[in-house]
Design a protein around this motif. Structure first.
Motif, PDB file in Angstrom:
ATOM      1  N   CYS A 112       0.759  -1.193   0.014  1.00  0.00           N
ATOM      2  CA  CYS A 112       0.116   0.090  -0.008  1.00  0.00           C
ATOM      3  C   CYS A 112       0.837   1.447   0.125  1.00  0.00           C
ATOM      4  N   SER A 113       0.569   2.054  -0.474  1.00  0.00           N
ATOM      5  CA  SER A 113       1.061   3.354  -0.564  1.00  0.00           C
ATOM      6  C   SER A 113       0.623   4.302   0.761  1.00  0.00           C
ATOM      7  N   ARG A 132      -0.079   7.740   2.745  1.00  0.00           N
ATOM      8  CA  ARG A 132      -0.287   9.200   2.503  1.00  0.00           C
ATOM      9  C   ARG A 132      -0.520   9.922   3.557  1.00  0.00           C
ATOM     10  N   SER A 184      -4.997   6.431   4.113  1.00  0.00           N
ATOM     11  CA  SER A 184      -5.291   6.195   2.737  1.00  0.00           C
ATOM     12  C   SER A 184      -4.231   4.852   2.117  1.00  0.00           C
ATOM     13  N   VAL A 185      -4.612   4.136   1.315  1.00  0.00           N
ATOM     14  CA  VAL A 185      -4.102   3.114   0.938  1.00  0.00           C
ATOM     15  C   VAL A 185      -4.288   2.834  -0.401  1.00  0.00           C
ATOM     16  N   SER A 186      -3.435   2.162  -1.145  1.00  0.00           N
ATOM     17  CA  SER A 186      -3.563   2.014  -2.796  1.00  0.00           C
ATOM     18  C   SER A 186      -3.452   0.477  -2.927  1.00  0.00           C
ATOM     19  N   ASP A 221      -4.063  -3.060  -5.321  1.00  0.00           N
ATOM     20  CA  ASP A 221      -4.479  -3.623  -6.746  1.00  0.00           C
ATOM     21  C   ASP A 221      -6.024  -3.622  -7.078  1.00  0.00           C
ATOM     22  N   GLU A 222      -6.479  -3.307  -8.244  1.00  0.00           N
ATOM     23  CA  GLU A 222      -7.899  -3.413  -8.496  1.00  0.00           C
ATOM     24  C   GLU A 222      -8.546  -4.649  -8.544  1.00  0.00           C
ATOM     25  N   LEU A 261      -9.169  -5.181  -4.464  1.00  0.00           N
ATOM     26  CA  LEU A 261      -9.985  -3.979  -4.167  1.00  0.00           C
ATOM     27  C   LEU A 261     -11.522  -4.508  -4.364  1.00  0.00           C
TER      28      LEU A 261
END
Length: 108
Positions: free
Chosen positions: A16-17, A19, A36-38, A40-41, A44
């Motif tokens: 995850c990224s 922020r 806040s996390v990023s 993979d589609e 998710l």
């Protein structure tokens, strides 16, 4: 009351990224950290479906999954610590533990 906290000094190794980090303290004593996390589609989409199937929000589902994972890691660490001090756990005791975990639905 909303309070912005500094970035934690110890980070977990996750995909995850990072922020920002914010702690929200509710009047009922429950405190949550907003991050806040990023993802993979594909991950998710699957997570949203699993949360919906469980009848909880995505945040609640992710919190439950992460807490479960942490519990597993702590249990494995406890076993390693025990074995370092007392030697390997006998095969019969391991199989008994597996049987109990299967009966509880923890493993299949």
């Amino acid at each position: 009351m909303t309070m912005v906290l500094e970035r934690p000094t110890r980070e977990l190794s996750v995909a995850c990224s990072y922020r920002w980090y914010e702690q929200i303290d509710y009047d009922d004593g429950m405190a949550v950290a907003k991050v806040s996390v990023s993802l993979d589609e594909r991950v998710l989409t699957a997570a949203r479906a699993a949360a919906a199937a469980s009848g909880v929000s995505l945040s609640a589902w992710m919190s439950q999954v992460i807490d479960h994972h942490i519990g597993i890691q702590e249990g494995l660490a406890a076993v390693r610590e025990y074995e370092a001090e007392h030697g390997p756990i006998p095969a019969e005791a391991r199989e008994n533990a597996r049987r109990v975990l299967r009966e509880l639905g923890v493993i299949s």
